[in-house]
Design a protein around this motif. Structure first.
Motif, short mmCIF file in Angstrom:
data_model
loop_
_atom_site.label_atom_id
_atom_site.label_comp_id
_atom_site.label_asym_id
_atom_site.label_seq_id
_atom_site.Cartn_x
_atom_site.Cartn_y
_atom_site.Cartn_z
N HIS A 103 28.18 -11.86 -37.79
CA HIS A 103 28.93 -12.79 -38.67
C HIS A 103 29.08 -14.12 -37.95
CE1 HIS A 103 32.33 -14.11 -41.11
NE2 HIS A 103 31.51 -13.85 -42.13
N THR A 104 28.90 -15.19 -38.64
CA THR A 104 28.85 -16.65 -37.85
C THR A 104 30.22 -17.14 -37.87
OG1 THR A 104 28.44 -17.54 -39.90
CG2 THR A 104 26.67 -17.34 -38.53
N GLU A 105 30.64 -17.89 -36.89
CA GLU A 105 31.87 -18.51 -36.82
C GLU A 105 32.63 -18.99 -38.01
OE1 GLU A 105 32.18 -21.37 -33.70
OE2 GLU A 105 34.00 -21.64 -33.83
N VAL A 106 33.74 -18.68 -38.29
CA VAL A 106 34.56 -19.30 -39.54
C VAL A 106 35.25 -20.41 -38.79
CG1 VAL A 106 36.42 -19.01 -41.13
CG2 VAL A 106 34.97 -16.87 -40.39
N THR A 107 34.81 -21.65 -39.18
CA THR A 107 35.49 -22.94 -38.39
C THR A 107 36.59 -23.07 -39.08
OG1 THR A 107 34.21 -24.49 -39.91
CG2 THR A 107 33.24 -23.88 -37.76
N LEU A 108 37.49 -24.09 -38.64
CA LEU A 108 38.66 -24.85 -39.21
C LEU A 108 38.42 -25.48 -40.78
CD1 LEU A 108 41.55 -25.41 -38.89
CD2 LEU A 108 40.94 -27.45 -37.90
N GLU A 109 37.29 -26.02 -40.63
CA GLU A 109 36.94 -26.87 -41.95
C GLU A 109 36.50 -25.52 -43.16
OE1 GLU A 109 33.26 -29.07 -41.40
OE2 GLU A 109 33.95 -30.27 -42.71
N PHE A 124 37.94 -22.82 -42.98
CA PHE A 124 39.15 -21.91 -43.33
C PHE A 124 39.89 -23.00 -44.41
CE2 PHE A 124 43.53 -20.55 -42.75
CZ PHE A 124 43.44 -19.15 -42.61
N LEU A 125 40.21 -24.12 -43.94
CA LEU A 125 40.88 -24.98 -44.89
C LEU A 125 40.16 -25.14 -46.14
CD1 LEU A 125 41.71 -27.90 -42.21
CD2 LEU A 125 43.28 -25.90 -43.01
N CYS A 185 38.65 -14.28 -42.31
CA CYS A 185 40.09 -15.34 -41.65
C CYS A 185 39.58 -15.87 -40.43
CB CYS A 185 41.44 -14.55 -41.71
SG CYS A 185 42.16 -14.76 -43.03
N GLY A 186 38.46 -15.18 -39.89
CA GLY A 186 38.21 -15.66 -38.53
C GLY A 186 38.17 -14.51 -37.43
N TYR A 187 38.45 -13.31 -37.66
CA TYR A 187 38.25 -12.27 -36.80
C TYR A 187 36.76 -11.96 -36.41
CZ TYR A 187 43.35 -12.02 -36.70
OH TYR A 187 44.84 -12.32 -36.37
N ASN A 188 36.71 -11.80 -35.23
CA ASN A 188 35.14 -11.34 -34.87
C ASN A 188 34.96 -10.53 -33.96
OD1 ASN A 188 34.98 -12.64 -32.20
ND2 ASN A 188 35.77 -14.43 -33.22
N ARG A 241 34.40 -10.56 -30.95
CA ARG A 241 34.84 -11.10 -29.53
C ARG A 241 36.34 -11.20 -29.31
NH1 ARG A 241 30.66 -13.13 -26.30
NH2 ARG A 241 32.23 -12.89 -24.50
N ASN A 242 37.00 -11.02 -30.51
CA ASN A 242 38.51 -10.67 -30.40
C ASN A 242 39.15 -9.61 -30.89
OD1 ASN A 242 38.37 -11.52 -32.95
ND2 ASN A 242 39.06 -13.68 -33.01
N LYS A 263 42.28 -32.58 -42.31
CA LYS A 263 40.95 -32.69 -43.07
C LYS A 263 40.38 -34.20 -42.85
CE LYS A 263 41.98 -29.48 -46.71
NZ LYS A 263 42.66 -29.25 -48.07
N LYS A 315 37.74 -30.11 -30.21
CA LYS A 315 37.67 -28.57 -30.34
C LYS A 315 37.28 -28.12 -28.91
CE LYS A 315 34.94 -24.97 -32.62
NZ LYS A 315 33.62 -24.62 -33.44
N ASN A 343 36.89 -15.81 -24.18
CA ASN A 343 35.61 -16.13 -24.41
C ASN A 343 35.55 -17.40 -25.57
OD1 ASN A 343 35.18 -14.88 -27.34
ND2 ASN A 343 35.64 -13.17 -26.04
N ARG A 355 34.96 -17.15 -28.68
CA ARG A 355 35.23 -16.51 -29.80
C ARG A 355 36.91 -16.04 -29.93
NH1 ARG A 355 30.81 -15.58 -33.43
NH2 ARG A 355 32.38 -15.46 -35.03
N ASN A 356 37.47 -16.29 -28.78
CA ASN A 356 38.97 -15.92 -29.16
C ASN A 356 39.73 -16.96 -28.47
OD1 ASN A 356 38.76 -15.43 -26.19
ND2 ASN A 356 38.92 -13.00 -26.47
N TYR A 405 41.84 -26.30 -31.88
CA TYR A 405 41.42 -27.68 -32.42
C TYR A 405 42.72 -28.60 -32.22
CZ TYR A 405 37.69 -25.19 -35.11
OH TYR A 405 36.57 -24.45 -35.64
N MET A 425 43.55 -20.96 -35.24
CA MET A 425 43.04 -20.13 -36.45
C MET A 425 43.50 -18.44 -36.03
SD MET A 425 39.51 -21.72 -37.48
CE MET A 425 39.18 -20.08 -38.60
N PRO A 426 43.43 -17.80 -37.04
CA PRO A 426 43.73 -16.22 -36.90
C PRO A 426 42.66 -15.83 -35.67
CG PRO A 426 43.98 -16.59 -39.10
CD PRO A 426 43.38 -18.05 -38.40
N GLY A 427 43.08 -15.07 -34.87
CA GLY A 427 42.29 -14.34 -33.79
C GLY A 427 42.30 -15.29 -32.55
N MET A 472 47.27 -14.21 -40.02
CA MET A 472 46.17 -14.53 -40.95
C MET A 472 46.42 -15.97 -41.43
SD MET A 472 48.23 -12.25 -44.05
CE MET A 472 48.36 -10.78 -43.09
#
Lengths: 268, 266
Positions: free
Chosen positions: A32-38, A40-41, A114-117, A119-120, B87, B95, B121, B123-124, B128, B169-171, B252
């Protein structure tokens, strides 16, 4: 709208893959690719998860005062040795749908959105593969210790959980899907958390002492700083999460089963 | 664990160099993003936690000290304004991952690369933040309150205050560390800041935390060996320097907070 848990979880879990390595090999989360802040918002994936949580019993006010029920004699080194010599039967997985059924945050894929992946949310656990169940029961003190806590020994199911720094088990409630699957003959009921033998319980056992960043939140409260061997009740149906945002390895175990008798081993 | 030597804040990571001009360089040049996974077997073999823990003791960590976080004021802020700002100001957003940045020095967990070695890493540990680039410092200052609010309610010198708006963000996790206010000290050399005594020509140097979003499930701040209470938007807390802490969003919803570094004038 409050949802009925037994309705949501009426489907029995699929069988575990025969090869524990398949959980990683076939992981969707790992791709799964990264969910960025953009992202998410823009899409606000948290809304659906929050609604699901509120409808299945979570709230933002309830407190939970965790107190140890008992303390087992734990040889931490023996657990580490067990882990090192049982790599091939370790279930390594991410927080995603694998063998689960029903309507849950996993089958709805809410954490990943929501961003869980991978690696976390990496968990290493033992208890499902090979002879690890019996070995872990022995490491916890065998029949004497497990029955001492009041559990029916034969149907009790132990899981050893290792979380490296940076790994999270997100917001969820326990539905004991694997235990229910194995013990259908006892007519377990998720709403009442009872079965033909008595109350179905899950206990948490600290294998390592609490250390910085070892977090367990139940309802809207944090767990106290536990000591190795302490045993705590995880109250039925109550939302919780845990994480290792520290430095040291976080090792815990859970026992799921029927508590038939009173705890004979009060806190030391 | 025996503490070899207590490090002074100025020895940890205080004398910051200049910021990279390219705001995207933190991701583009990230070492962490290229780091392969540390698995359980690597960890048990190499035990990278030992050196991180040893360093943590050197900077004042222990397993007993408690910190009772109490809000000392509550600002009248609008969460929606901050999300609108985020935004609309992607171009001034830093970032980054939890790794050494080009302007770091001293003996910190980052310069020693401890977090990456124990498993943190790309991804955790994504953060931002705004406040270092473009006009974001001024814009967020204004969102927090007027000059009068700064002077009378927050009590930090308005003109030299440095804010950081932090979105997790979550995580995402901010691992165990101590604050050293390196960016503020670099930007305010004319005030003769001394991070060891936490004083400058205007008065004590402070760091405050402002909650932008209400606390929600999994929004955790551990300070020393205590957890922050379930805070409300606008609440302001003192973060005493240099005391170890960590935080994470293991929930979340977005966790948005703002730190204020500056000279206390009231």
């Amino acid at each position: 709208m409050k949802l009925n848990k037994s309705e949501l979880f009426k489907e029995i879990y699929n069988d575990l893959p025969k090869d524990p390595g398949d959980l990683i090999k076939n992981s969707q989360m790992a791709r799964h690719t990264e969910v960025t802040l953009e992202d998410f918002l823009e899409t606000r994936p948290d809304k659906e998860w929050e609604e699901y949580a509120l409808n299945t019993g979570a709230d933002i006010t309830s407190e939970y005062n965790a107190q140890p029920l008992s303390r087992l004699k734990i040889n931490q080194k023996a657990f580490e040795q067990f882990m090192a010599s049982n790599i091939d039967v370790c279930e390594k997985k991410y927080y995603e749908k694998t063998y689960q059924k029903a309507i849950s945050e996993l089958t709805l894929n809410l954490p990943m959105q929501c961003g869980y992946n991978h690696r976390n949310t990496c968990e290493y656990n033992w208890g499902e593969y090979g002879d690890t169940q019996e070995k872990l029961k022995e490491l916890l003190g065998g029949r004497k210790a497990i029955e001492g806590l009041g559990f029916d020994y034969n149907t009790a199911s132990v899981r050893l959980l290792a979380y490296l720094p940076g790994q999270i088990l997100p917001w969820h409630f326990d539905n004991m899907g694997n235990w229910f699957k194995k013990n259908q003959g006892l007519n377990p009921n998720l709403d009442t958390m009872t079965c033909d033998l008595g109350d179905i319980k899950r206990y948490f056992i600290a294998i390592t002492d609490w250390h910085w960043g070892h977090v367990l939140q139940i309802a809207n409260s944090y767990f106290p700083k536990w000591k190795s061997g302490e045993v705590y009740d995880i109250p039925k149906g109550v939302y919780h999460l845990s994480a290792n945002i520290g430095i040291r390895l976080k090792l815990t175990a859970s026992i799921t089963g029927v508590v038939k008798e009173k705890n004979k081993t009060p806190p030391v | 664990m025996e503490v070899k030597k207590k490090l002074k804040p100025s020895e940890i990571n205080a004398n910051y160099g200049d910021l990279p001009q390219d705001i995207n360089s933190y991701i583009k040049d990230s070492v962490m993003a290229k780091q392969p996974e540390i698995d359980l077997w690597d960890f048990m073999e190499a035990r990278p936690d030992k050196l991180y823990e040893e360093w943590a003791y050197e900077v004042g960590s222990d397993l007993t000290t408690k910190h009772e976080a109490k809000t000392f004021t509550r600002l009248d802020i609008k969460e929606k304004d901050f999300f609108k700002f985020m935004k609309e100001n992607r171009h001034t957003c830093q970032k980054k991952y939890y790794e050494a940045r080009p302007y770091h020095n001293g003996r910190s967990e980052l310069t020693e690369n401890f977090p990456m070695k124990v498993g943190y890493n790309a991804r955790n540990t994504v953060e931002y933040n705004w406040g270092l680039y473009g006009d974001s410092n001024q814009q967020v200052k204004d969102l927090l309150g007027t000059r009068k609010v700064w002077e009378e309610q927050i009590g930090i010198d308005y003109d030299t205050a440095l804010i950081r708006l932090l979105a997790y963000m979550p995580g995402m996790i901010l691992p165990w560390h101590v604050d050293n206010l390196g960016n503020w000290c670099r930007n305010n050399k004319h005030l003769n800041p001394d991070i060891d005594t936490q004083m400058c020509d205007l008065g004590p140097i402070k760091r405050y935390l402002v909650a932008i979003t209400d606390w929600h499930w999994g929004h955790v701040i551990q300070f020393q060996n205590s957890y922050f209470p379930n805070y409300k938007s606008g609440e302001v807390f003192d973060l005493p320097i240099p005391q170890p802490h960590c935080s994470a969003n293991m929930g979340m919803k977005m966790k948005v907070t703002c730190s204020i570094s500056g000279a206390k004038i009231k």
